[in-house]
Design an enzyme around this catalytic site. Structure first.
Site, PDB file in Angstrom:
ATOM      1  CD  GLU A   1      -1.852   2.246   1.795  1.00 32.60           C
ATOM      2  OE1 GLU A   1      -1.490   3.207   1.062  1.00 32.60           O
ATOM      3  OE2 GLU A   1      -2.012   2.346   3.009  1.00 32.60           O
TER       4      GLU A   1
ATOM      5  CB  CYS B   1      -1.511   6.760   1.560  1.00 30.67           C
ATOM      6  SG  CYS B   1       0.065   6.272   2.283  1.00 30.67           S
TER       7      CYS B   1
END
Length: 452
Positions: free
Chosen positions: A229, A263
Site C-alpha cells: 500500500e 496516503c
C-alpha cells in the site's frame, strides 16, 4: 549498537531512545513467532476471538494513554490520535465477530465427489509500517492475520518505536501467546535477512513507492508474497451539480486531517470551472479558520508534521509550483515541523504539486472544463489509491466511477479505510488488498481439496 530516537515533533524534544535488536535477539523473535504459529494451529478459533475482544476492550479502556503516545511521537492532535485508537478497537471487534465466516471452506462444483477451497495460515507475516497512522496501519494488518492463525512481526518506522512496543504489550495483555505479535527494532537497511528467512512467509508494506519497489524486489528474490500500500495523489472531483458547501467542508477535512500526512488524503481538488470561484471562496474561509499549534490542546485543529525535514520538503514543492505559475491564496509558512494550512490555485499538469505526491497540509485547486476533463485530470497520475467524486446525480456518479483509475472511489464522501471493505491501490499505489474478506485471504494458503 545503533539506537532509535523518538522526538516530539512539536517541541523537538527527545522523548526516548531505543536500542536496536541484536542478531541473537532477532533470531529469538523469529523462533518465538514460528513456534507460536505451530502451536496456534491447535488452538480453537474462538479462543483467539476471545483474546481479540479483550484487546478491543483494552484499547477502549486505555485510549487516552495510547493516544498520548501517538501524539508525542508523531504530532497528530490528541483527538485524532484517540479516534485512531478507537478505530482499531472497533475493527478488532468486527473481525472477532466475522472471522469464522471469512475462513469457512468454500464448496465448488466439479466432476469429483467433493471439492472445496480451504483457507489456512502460513506462518510469520512481516509488516513494514509507517509513522503516519502508527496504530491503525499496524492493527489493520495484525487483526485478521493473527485471528486467521498467522503470527506478526512488526518493523515499524524508527520514530514511532514507542508505539510499536506499546502495541506488542497490548497483545500480551489481551492473552495472546508470546510470539503472536512482536516488534523488531532494526534499520531498514538490515531488512533483507528477515525477508530471506524461511519462517517469514509474507511481507506487507505501507510506505512510499520507492520503499515498495525495494521491498518487492527483495521479496521477489526470495519468492515471498507481498502486499504493497504505497503513495497516492488522490483526486477530489467536484462537479457543477454537487452540494458545494458539503463538498468544501469534506475537502478541507480530507486534506488537512493528520496534518495532510495520509496516503489517501484529498491531494488534488479537481473542480468544474463554473463553480471553481465559489468552491475556492468556501475552502479558503474554512482553511483560514483552522488553528495550528500544540497537538495536546483541545482547541488545536492541526498539529505539526512528523519531522522538520518533511515540512521543508513540502515547502520546496510549494515554492516550485508557485514558480511554475500557481497562485498562493493562503498559508505557506513553515516553522521547524510546523507547516500552516496552505492553498494554491491555478495548478495544472506538469506542475510539481500536480505531478508529485505532496505529503502535508498543502491543498491545490485544479480547474476542469467539464466532467470528462475532470476524469482525465484525475487519471493523469502514476498513482491510483483512492478518489472522491461529488455530484447529486448518482447514476452519473456510478458510470464515472468505472472510469476512475483507483482502488477506491467514494461518492459524496471522504476516502477512508474500513474493516468491512477491501482497501488498496493500482498503478504505483501498490497491489494486493487489506481488510475485508479479500485482505484476510492475502497471506493464507488458498488450498484446493478435491475428492474423487
Amino acid at each position: 549498537m545503533s539506537t532509535f530516537k523518538s522526538i516530539n515533533p512539536y517541541t523537538q524534544e527527545t522523548i526516548a531512545e531505543y536500542a536496536a535488536h541484536t542478531e541473537a535477539e532477532i533470531e529469538q523473535l523469529l523462533a518465538w513467532g514460528h513456534q507460536t504459529f505451530r502451536q496456534t494451529r491447535q488452538i480453537p478459533l474462538q479462543q483467539r476471538c476471545d483474546h481479540m475482544l479483550k484487546l478491543a476492550a483494552l484499547l477502549k479502556e486505555q485510549a487516552d494513554v495510547h493516544a498520548a503516545i501517538i501524539t508525542r511521537e508523531m504530532g497528530k492532535t490528541l483527538k485524532e490520535a484517540k479516534a485512531e485508537v478507537l478505530k482499531c478497537a472497533v475493527s478488532a471487534e468486527y473481525y472477532a465477530q466475522h472471522i469464522a465466516e471469512m475462513l469457512q471452506y468454500k464448496p465448488v462444483n466439479s466432476d469429483g465427489q467433493q471439492s472445496y477451497v480451504a483457507y489456512e495460515p502460513k506462518g510469520i507475516v512481516l509488516a513494514i509500517m509507517p509513522w503516519n497512522f502508527p496504530y491503525w496501519q499496524v492493527f489493520r494488518f495484525a487483526i485478521p492475520n493473527i485471528l486467521a492463525g498467522n503470527t506478526g512481526l512488526l518493523k515499524h518506522a524508527s520514530n514511532v518505536s514507542g508505539c510499536a512496543l506499546a502495541i506488542e504489550k497490548l497483545f500480551l495483555e489481551a492473552g495472546f501467546p508470546e510470539g503472536s505479535f512482536q516488534a523488531v527494532l532494526i534499520n531498514s537497511k538490515n531488512i533483507e535477512p528477515l525477508i530471506a528467512d524461511t519462517r517469514v512467509q509474507g511481507v506487507t508494506l505501507t510506505g512510499s513507492t520507492g520503499a515498495g519497489m525495494s521491498v518487492a524486489a527483495l521479496a521477489g528474490k526470495y519468492i515471498k508474497k507481498t502486499v504493497l500500500e504505497l503513495g497516492g495523489s488522490d483526486p477530489f472531483i467536484v462537479l457543477k451539480d454537487a452540494n458545494i458547501e458539503e463538498a468544501a467542508k469534506i475537502a478541507v477535512k480530507a486534506r488537512m486531517q493528520n496534518a495532510g500526512q495520509s496516503c489517501i488524503a484529498a491531494k488534488r481538488w479537481i473542480v468544474e470551472q463554473s463553480i471553481s470561484g465559489d468552491f475556492t471562496d468556501r475552502v479558503s474561509a474554512l482553511l483560514g479558520q483552522m488553528k495550528q499549534g500544540d497537538p495536546f490542546l483541545a482547541d488545536t485543529d492541526m498539529g505539526p508534521m512528523a519531522r522538520p525535514d518533511l515540512a521543508t520538503e513540502l515547502s520546496q514543492q510549494m515554492r516550485k509550483t508557485i514558480a511554475q505559475g500557481a497562485s498562493l491564496i493562503l498559508g505557506g509558512k513553515q516553522d521547524s515541523a510546523n507547516f500552516s494550512p496552505t492553498l494554491l490555485t491555478g495548478v495544472q499538469p506538469r506542475m510539481t504539486a500536480f505531478d508529485e505526491e505532496t505529503f502535508g497540509p498543502l491543498a491545490v485547486i485544479i480547474s476542469a472544463n467539464d466532467e470528462q476533463h475532470a476524469i482525465q485530470l484525475a487519471n493523469q497520475t502514476p498513482f491510483g489509491l483512492g478518489a472522491a467524486l461529488w455530484t447529486t446525480d448518482l447514476d452519473k456518479a456510478k458510470k464515472l466511477a468505472t472510469q476512475i483509475e483507483s482502488g477506491n472511489v467514494f461518492i459524496n464522501a471522504m476516502v477512508r479505510s474500513d474493516a468491512r471493505l477491501p482497501f488498496g491501490g493500482v498503478k504505483q499505489s501498490g497491489y494486493g488488498r487489506e481488510l475485508s474478506v479479500e485482505g484476510t485471504h492475502e497471506f493464507l494458503n488458498v488450498k484446493t481439496v478435491y475428492i474423487a
